[in-house]
Design a protein around this motif. Structure first.
Motif, PDB file in Angstrom:
ATOM      1  N   ASP A  64      18.990   1.898   2.232  1.00  0.00           N
ATOM      2  CA  ASP A  64      17.603   1.630   2.609  1.00  0.00           C
ATOM      3  C   ASP A  64      17.365   1.674   4.113  1.00  0.00           C
ATOM      4  OD1 ASP A  64      16.948   1.462   0.030  1.00  0.00           O
ATOM      5  OD2 ASP A  64      16.888  -0.733  -0.090  1.00  0.00           O
ATOM      6  N   ASP A  65      18.354   1.191   4.881  1.00  0.00           N
ATOM      7  CA  ASP A  65      18.185   1.188   6.340  1.00  0.00           C
ATOM      8  C   ASP A  65      18.022   2.592   6.881  1.00  0.00           C
ATOM      9  OD1 ASP A  65      18.216  -1.445   6.622  1.00  0.00           O
ATOM     10  OD2 ASP A  65      20.325  -1.630   7.279  1.00  0.00           O
ATOM     11  N   GLU A  66      18.969   3.445   6.471  1.00  0.00           N
ATOM     12  CA  GLU A  66      18.959   4.829   6.935  1.00  0.00           C
ATOM     13  C   GLU A  66      17.659   5.509   6.485  1.00  0.00           C
ATOM     14  OE1 GLU A  66      20.901   6.352   8.922  1.00  0.00           O
ATOM     15  OE2 GLU A  66      20.151   8.403   8.638  1.00  0.00           O
ATOM     16  N   THR A  67      17.282   5.280   5.221  1.00  0.00           N
ATOM     17  CA  THR A  67      16.052   5.875   4.688  1.00  0.00           C
ATOM     18  C   THR A  67      14.856   5.449   5.533  1.00  0.00           C
ATOM     19  OG1 THR A  67      17.003   5.744   2.484  1.00  0.00           O
ATOM     20  CG2 THR A  67      14.654   6.138   2.610  1.00  0.00           C
ATOM     21  N   ILE A 124      12.318   7.818   7.550  1.00  0.00           N
ATOM     22  CA  ILE A 124      10.902   7.918   7.197  1.00  0.00           C
ATOM     23  C   ILE A 124      10.033   7.797   8.440  1.00  0.00           C
ATOM     24  CG2 ILE A 124       9.033   6.745   5.987  1.00  0.00           C
ATOM     25  CD1 ILE A 124      11.144   6.003   3.863  1.00  0.00           C
ATOM     26  N   HIS A 125      10.370   6.814   9.295  1.00  0.00           N
ATOM     27  CA  HIS A 125       9.548   6.613  10.489  1.00  0.00           C
ATOM     28  C   HIS A 125       9.640   7.797  11.429  1.00  0.00           C
ATOM     29  CE1 HIS A 125       8.028   2.671   9.622  1.00  0.00           C
ATOM     30  NE2 HIS A 125       9.225   2.343   9.147  1.00  0.00           N
ATOM     31  N   LYS A 126      10.858   8.358  11.539  1.00  0.00           N
ATOM     32  CA  LYS A 126      11.028   9.511  12.424  1.00  0.00           C
ATOM     33  C   LYS A 126      10.253  10.714  11.884  1.00  0.00           C
ATOM     34  CE  LYS A 126      15.378  10.464  14.717  1.00  0.00           C
ATOM     35  NZ  LYS A 126      16.755  10.475  14.190  1.00  0.00           N
ATOM     36  N   ALA A 127      10.381  10.921  10.577  1.00  0.00           N
ATOM     37  CA  ALA A 127       9.714  12.075   9.973  1.00  0.00           C
ATOM     38  C   ALA A 127       8.207  11.947  10.111  1.00  0.00           C
ATOM     39  CB  ALA A 127      10.104  12.195   8.504  1.00  0.00           C
ATOM     40  N   ALA A 128       7.690  10.729   9.894  1.00  0.00           N
ATOM     41  CA  ALA A 128       6.252  10.510   9.999  1.00  0.00           C
ATOM     42  C   ALA A 128       5.778  10.803  11.414  1.00  0.00           C
ATOM     43  CB  ALA A 128       5.911   9.083   9.598  1.00  0.00           C
ATOM     44  N   PHE A 172       7.163  12.878  13.543  1.00  0.00           N
ATOM     45  CA  PHE A 172       7.206  14.321  13.772  1.00  0.00           C
ATOM     46  C   PHE A 172       5.944  15.016  13.290  1.00  0.00           C
ATOM     47  CE2 PHE A 172      11.876  14.829  14.556  1.00  0.00           C
ATOM     48  CZ  PHE A 172      11.701  15.581  15.700  1.00  0.00           C
ATOM     49  N   VAL A 173       5.488  14.629  12.097  1.00  0.00           N
ATOM     50  CA  VAL A 173       4.330  15.321  11.545  1.00  0.00           C
ATOM     51  C   VAL A 173       3.019  14.672  11.970  1.00  0.00           C
ATOM     52  CG1 VAL A 173       5.595  16.169   9.553  1.00  0.00           C
ATOM     53  CG2 VAL A 173       4.381  14.005   9.402  1.00  0.00           C
ATOM     54  N   GLY A 174       3.097  13.608  12.758  1.00  0.00           N
ATOM     55  CA  GLY A 174       1.870  13.006  13.273  1.00  0.00           C
ATOM     56  C   GLY A 174       1.136  12.104  12.307  1.00  0.00           C
ATOM     57  N   LEU A 175       1.881  11.384  11.469  1.00  0.00           N
ATOM     58  CA  LEU A 175       1.239  10.384  10.603  1.00  0.00           C
ATOM     59  C   LEU A 175       1.355   9.030  11.282  1.00  0.00           C
ATOM     60  CD1 LEU A 175       2.475  11.142   6.980  1.00  0.00           C
ATOM     61  CD2 LEU A 175       0.145  11.325   7.813  1.00  0.00           C
ATOM     62  N   ARG A 176       0.246   8.257  11.250  1.00  0.00           N
ATOM     63  CA  ARG A 176       0.287   6.939  11.865  1.00  0.00           C
ATOM     64  C   ARG A 176       1.043   5.959  10.966  1.00  0.00           C
ATOM     65  NH1 ARG A 176      -5.127   7.846  12.001  1.00  0.00           N
ATOM     66  NH2 ARG A 176      -5.377   6.161  10.501  1.00  0.00           N
ATOM     67  N   GLU A 177       1.567   4.890  11.602  1.00  0.00           N
ATOM     68  CA  GLU A 177       2.340   3.892  10.856  1.00  0.00           C
ATOM     69  C   GLU A 177       1.531   3.284   9.711  1.00  0.00           C
ATOM     70  OE1 GLU A 177       5.575   2.326  11.315  1.00  0.00           O
ATOM     71  OE2 GLU A 177       5.956   4.252  12.295  1.00  0.00           O
ATOM     72  N   ASP A 178       0.235   2.980   9.989  1.00  0.00           N
ATOM     73  CA  ASP A 178      -0.556   2.324   8.947  1.00  0.00           C
ATOM     74  C   ASP A 178      -0.831   3.271   7.784  1.00  0.00           C
ATOM     75  OD1 ASP A 178      -2.240   3.506  11.117  1.00  0.00           O
ATOM     76  OD2 ASP A 178      -3.809   3.168   9.625  1.00  0.00           O
ATOM     77  N   GLN A 179      -0.747   4.570   8.040  1.00  0.00           N
ATOM     78  CA  GLN A 179      -0.979   5.517   6.950  1.00  0.00           C
ATOM     79  C   GLN A 179       0.180   5.549   5.964  1.00  0.00           C
ATOM     80  OE1 GLN A 179      -1.847   8.952   9.370  1.00  0.00           O
ATOM     81  NE2 GLN A 179      -3.972   8.968   8.669  1.00  0.00           N
ATOM     82  N   LEU A 180       1.338   5.032   6.388  1.00  0.00           N
ATOM     83  CA  LEU A 180       2.495   5.034   5.500  1.00  0.00           C
ATOM     84  C   LEU A 180       2.301   4.106   4.312  1.00  0.00           C
ATOM     85  CD1 LEU A 180       5.509   5.025   7.974  1.00  0.00           C
ATOM     86  CD2 LEU A 180       4.698   6.881   6.540  1.00  0.00           C
ATOM     87  N   LEU A 181       1.418   3.118   4.484  1.00  0.00           N
ATOM     88  CA  LEU A 181       1.306   2.096   3.448  1.00  0.00           C
ATOM     89  C   LEU A 181       0.161   2.347   2.474  1.00  0.00           C
ATOM     90  CD1 LEU A 181       2.152  -0.943   5.712  1.00  0.00           C
ATOM     91  CD2 LEU A 181       3.631   0.302   4.112  1.00  0.00           C
ATOM     92  N   VAL A 182      -0.610   3.407   2.695  1.00  0.00           N
ATOM     93  CA  VAL A 182      -1.695   3.688   1.757  1.00  0.00           C
ATOM     94  C   VAL A 182      -1.205   4.653   0.684  1.00  0.00           C
ATOM     95  CG1 VAL A 182      -3.445   3.333   3.534  1.00  0.00           C
ATOM     96  CG2 VAL A 182      -2.608   5.642   3.049  1.00  0.00           C
ATOM     97  N   SER A 183      -2.021   4.792  -0.369  1.00  0.00           N
ATOM     98  CA  SER A 183      -1.672   5.738  -1.426  1.00  0.00           C
ATOM     99  C   SER A 183      -1.850   7.163  -0.892  1.00  0.00           C
ATOM    100  CB  SER A 183      -2.587   5.519  -2.617  1.00  0.00           C
ATOM    101  OG  SER A 183      -2.693   6.705  -3.363  1.00  0.00           O
ATOM    102  N   PRO A 184      -0.926   8.051  -1.229  1.00  0.00           N
ATOM    103  CA  PRO A 184      -1.062   9.420  -0.712  1.00  0.00           C
ATOM    104  C   PRO A 184      -2.368  10.085  -1.151  1.00  0.00           C
ATOM    105  CG  PRO A 184       0.708   9.282  -2.339  1.00  0.00           C
ATOM    106  CD  PRO A 184       0.290   7.889  -2.017  1.00  0.00           C
ATOM    107  N   PHE A 185      -2.939   9.565  -2.255  1.00  0.00           N
ATOM    108  CA  PHE A 185      -4.153  10.207  -2.751  1.00  0.00           C
ATOM    109  C   PHE A 185      -5.387   9.793  -1.961  1.00  0.00           C
ATOM    110  CE2 PHE A 185      -1.168   9.985  -6.318  1.00  0.00           C
ATOM    111  CZ  PHE A 185      -0.976  11.349  -6.463  1.00  0.00           C
ATOM    112  N   GLU A 186      -5.205   8.817  -1.042  1.00  0.00           N
ATOM    113  CA  GLU A 186      -6.333   8.421  -0.209  1.00  0.00           C
ATOM    114  C   GLU A 186      -6.384   9.212   1.084  1.00  0.00           C
ATOM    115  OE1 GLU A 186      -6.251   4.188   0.421  1.00  0.00           O
ATOM    116  OE2 GLU A 186      -6.036   3.863  -1.736  1.00  0.00           O
TER     117      GLU A 186
END
Ligand SMILES: Nc1ncnc2c1ncn2[C@@H]1O[C@H](COP(=O)(O)OP(=O)(O)OP(=O)(O)O)[C@@H](O)[C@H]1O
Ligand SMILES: [Mg+2]
Lengths: 284, 270
Positions: free
Chosen positions: A117-120, A124-128, A130-144
Motif C-alpha cells: 500500500d505504501d508504494e502504491t 498514485i500521487h506521483k502519477a496524478a 504528472f498528468v495534472g490531477l489535483r489532490e482533491d480530485q483523487l477522492l471523487v468518483s471518476p464519473f464526476e
C-alpha cells in the motif's frame, strides 16, 4: 542492444472465418531504450494492432517480438509481467474507469502488480501529479470528472505501474486545443524526467513532428519507414502517396523553396519556420 | 474474437426468398412448423424434407452456412435422438438391462432428428434472408391486432430493433474494455469461480456506464427528431404483398395439403 525488437511479425484477425483480415504484414523494427517514437499511418493501417502486439494483448500470427532480448511469448503464463513493463493507454481510455474513487482506480494496476500500500500510494500521487490531477480530485468518483480529466485519470492509472515503455494510442483525440497542448507537454515532461521509452500513435503530424525522435510509418499493414523525424518528413511526396501529409509549416517551406526563396525545408515547428522566414527575408 | 459471434445473422442477397415480404415469411414459417409436427409417416416426412431442401436451394446461400446454424444445437439433436431410441413400442431388437431398443424407438429417433434438423435450417432461412429491420417491421405489423388488448406492439418492436442493433456494438465494447483492463494487469483467465466473477467487475461497470450513456444519447437523438411513438408514423420502406409472396403462398399451401393428404392415406409409423 534494443529494448523492443519485432521480427517479421504478421497478424491476422479472425483466422479461418469469412471475416479473416490481415492487419499486419511482415513488420520488423527495433526500438532503443529511452526513445520517443511516433507512429503514423492512415485509418486502418494497423497501428492499434501493432501496439497491442507489443504488450502481449494480441499474439502474432507469425514472427516474434523481443523485449529486452527475450521473446515475450516464451512463457505465455507470465505475459502479465510484460504488460506491466509495457504500459498501454488505449484510445478513449476514459471508458475503462470503474472504481468508486479516482484514487482506487489508479491503484488498480499497482495492486495487480502486487505492490504494497505504501508504494502504491506514493506512485498514485506521483502519477496524478504528472498528468495534472489535483489532490482533491483523487477522492471523487471518476464519473464526476470532466471528459478531459477522466482521460488524465486513466493515463495516470497506467503511469502508476511505472512501465519501462509507455504506449499511447491517440491520447489527444477529442480534446480541445488547450487540453491537447497540456496533455502533450505532460507526456513530454514524463518522458524527460523518467527517461523511459514512449510510443505515441497520432494523426496529428504537427504534434508528432514536434516531439518525436523517430517516426514509424505504417500503410496497409506494412512498415513503410522507421527513421528520424527530419528524414521522414523530408519525403513529402511519398507520404502523400499513402494518404499522409507533412506538417503544415514544412509544406509551406517546401512551397516557398519551389518559388525560389532560399529557406531550409527541414523545418518542423512553427517557431523554426518563423525564424527561417525572418532570416530569409532579412538576408535579401 | 467477439466479433465472430453472430446473432440472427442476415446475409444480403437477391433471391426470390430474400424479396419476399417478411410477413409472409413469418406466417409461412409458422405453418411449416405446425405441418412438420403433423408428419406421421415416411412419405409425408420425405415430402417435407424435399420441400425444405427446395427452399434452402432457392435462397442461394451456401449449404455450409445452414450446417453452421446447426452447430449450436447438434448436441440437443443427438441427445433427443438417443432418448427416443429407447422410447417406443414394437418389435424388440436388442435389450440392455431395462433399456429396450424397438423398431418404434428407431422410427421415433429418426423422425425427431429429421424434424429438428430441417426445422432449424428452415428457421435459419428466415434470419438469413430477412434483415433485422424487416423482421421486426413484419412482426410489428403481424401483431398489430393485439393493440386492441392494449399490447404495446410498436414499443415492443422498437425495443427488439434497438436490442438487435446494439448487440454487436456492446460485444465490441466488451472486447475493448477487457483489453484495457488486461493491459493494467487484470487477470481474467485464472482462479476459481468466485475470483473470476470478481475479476469481471472492472469490465461490467464500464460496460454498464457506457450502455446508459448510449441509451441516453439515443433517446436524445430520437427526441431531437420528434419521435413520439408509433402513432401516425410512416415508413420509408412500405411492406407489400407481391407476386412472389402469392406464388410462395400457393406453392406452400399445395405442399402442406399434399403432406396432410399423404399423412391420412399411408399407414402412420409413429
Ligand atoms: N477486432 C478486430 N477484428 C477484426 N478486424 C479488426 C479488428 N480490429 C481491427 N481490425 C482490422 O484490422 C485493420 C487494422 O486496424 P487497426 O485498428 O490496427 O488500424 P489503425 O491503424 O489503428 O486505425 P485508426 O487510425 O483508425 O485507429 C483494419 O482494417 C481493421 O478493420
Ligand atoms: Mg487505432
Amino acid at each position: 542492444m534494443s529494448l523492443i525488437r519485432a521480427e517479421n511479425i504478421s497478424f491476422v484477425y479472425s483466422t479461418g472465418t469469412s471475416f479473416e483480415k490481415k492487419a499486419l504484414d511482415n513488420v520488423s523494427f527495433e526500438i532503443e531504450k529511452g526513445e520517443f517514437v511516433g507512429i503514423i499511418g492512415h485509418t486502418g493501417s494497423g497501428k492499434s494492432t501493432l501496439i497491442q502486439l507489443l504488450n502481449g494483448l494480441l499474439k502474432p500470427t507469425e514472427g516474434n517480438i523481443f523485449f529486452d532480448e527475450k521473446n515475450i511469448w516464451d512463457e505465455p503464463k507470465k505475459i502479465r509481467n510484460i504488460r506491466f513493463r509495457v504500459g498501454m493507454v488505449f484510445q478513449y481510455p476514459e471508458y475503462q474507469l470503474f472504481e468508486e474513487t479516482v484514487y482506487k482506480d489508479i491503484a488498480f494496476g499497482p495492486h495487480n502488480m502486487g505492490l504494497d500500500d505504501d508504494e502504491t500510494d506514493k506512485r498514485i500521487h506521483k502519477a496524478a501529479e504528472f498528468v495534472g490531477l489535483r489532490e482533491d480530485q483523487l477522492l471523487v468518483s471518476p464519473f464526476e470528472l470532466s471528459g478531459g480529466e477522466k482521460r488524465r485519470a486513466a493515463i495516470a492509472g497506467v503511469i502508476a505501474m511505472d512501465p519501462d515503455v509507455l504506449i499511447l494510442d491517440e491520447p489527444t483525440a477529442g480534446l480541445d486545443p488547450l487540453g491537447r497542448e497540456a496533455l502533450l507537454s505532460q507526456i513530454v515532461d514524463y518522458h524527460r524526467v523518467r527517461k523511459n521509452t514512449v510510443l505515441l500513435v497520432s494523426h496529428s503530424m504537427e504534434d508528432i513532428a514536434r516531439i518525436a525522435d523517430r517516426i514509424l510509418v505504417m500503410s496497409h499493414g506494412k512498415k513503410i519507414a522507421l527513421d528520424t523525424t527530419e528524414n521522414v518528413f523530408s519525403k513529402g511526396d511519398e507520404l502523400e502517396k499513402i494518404g499522409l501529409q507533412v506538417p503544415q509549416v514544412t509544406r509551406i517551406m517546401q512551397m516557398l523553396k519551389k518559388k525560389g526563396f532560399n529557406v531550409d525545408t527541414s523545418v518542423l515547428t512553427v517557431e523554426q519556420g518563423f525564424n527561417e522566414i525572418l532570416n530569409c527575408l532579412s538576408g535579401v | 474474437m467477439v466479433r465472430e459471434i453472430t446473432l440472427g445473422q442476415y446475409l444480403p442477397g437477391k433471391s426470390p426468398i430474400h424479396r419476399m415480404d417478411p410477413r409472409s415469411k413469418i406466417l409461412l414459417l409458422i405453418t411449416y412448423i405446425v405441418v412438420i409436427f403433423l408428419c406421421k409417416n415416411f412419405v409425408s416426412l420425405l415430402l417435407m424434407s424435399l420441400f425444405s431442401i427446395l427452399i434452402i436451394l432457392l435462397t442461394g446461400i451456401s449449404f455450409l452456412k445452414y450446417l453452421k446454424s446447426l452447430r449450436m444445437i447438434i448436441f440437443v439433436i443427438i441427445i433427443t435422438g438417443i432418448l427416443n431410441l429407447f422410447y417406443g413400442s414394437g418389435d424388440v431388437l436388442c435389450e440392455l438391462w431395462i433399456l429396450k431398443i424397438t423398431t418404434g424407438g428407431i422410427y421415433n429417433a429418426l423422425f425427431v432428428i429429421v424434424r429438428i434438423t430441417i426445422l432449424m435450417m428452415v428457421s435459419a432461412v428466415l434470419t438469413y434472408t430477412t434483415s433485422p429491420t424487416d423482421l421486426t417491421d413484419g412482426l410489428e405489423r403481424l401483431m398489430k391486432p393485439l393493440t386492441i388488448f392494449h399490447v404495446k406492439v410498436h414499443e415492443i418492436a422498437l425495443m427488439m430493433t434497438i436490442a438487435l442493433r446494439f448487440i454487436p456494438v456492446l460485444l465490441e465494447e466488451t472486447d475493448k474494455i477487457m483489453n484495457a483492463q488486461k493491459a493494467r494487469g487484470a487477470d481474467m483467465e485464472s482462479g476459481n469461480v468466485f475470483q473470476r466473477v470478481k475479476a469481471l467487475t472492472p469490465v461490467l461497470i464500464p460496460l454498464f456506464v457506457s450502455s446508459f450513456r448510449r441509451a441516453n444519447d439515443l433517446a436524445m437523438a430520437m427526441e431531437c427528431r420528434c419521435y413520439n411513438g408509433g402513432k401516425n408514423k410512416t415508413r420509408m420502406k412500405v411492406l407489400r404483398f407481391s407476386k412472389i409472396d402469392l406464388a410462395a403462398s400457393i406453392i406452400s399451401v399445395v405442399i402442406f395439403a399434399a403432406v396432410i393428404f399423404t399423412n391420412t392415406i399411408f399407414q402412420p409409423v409413429i
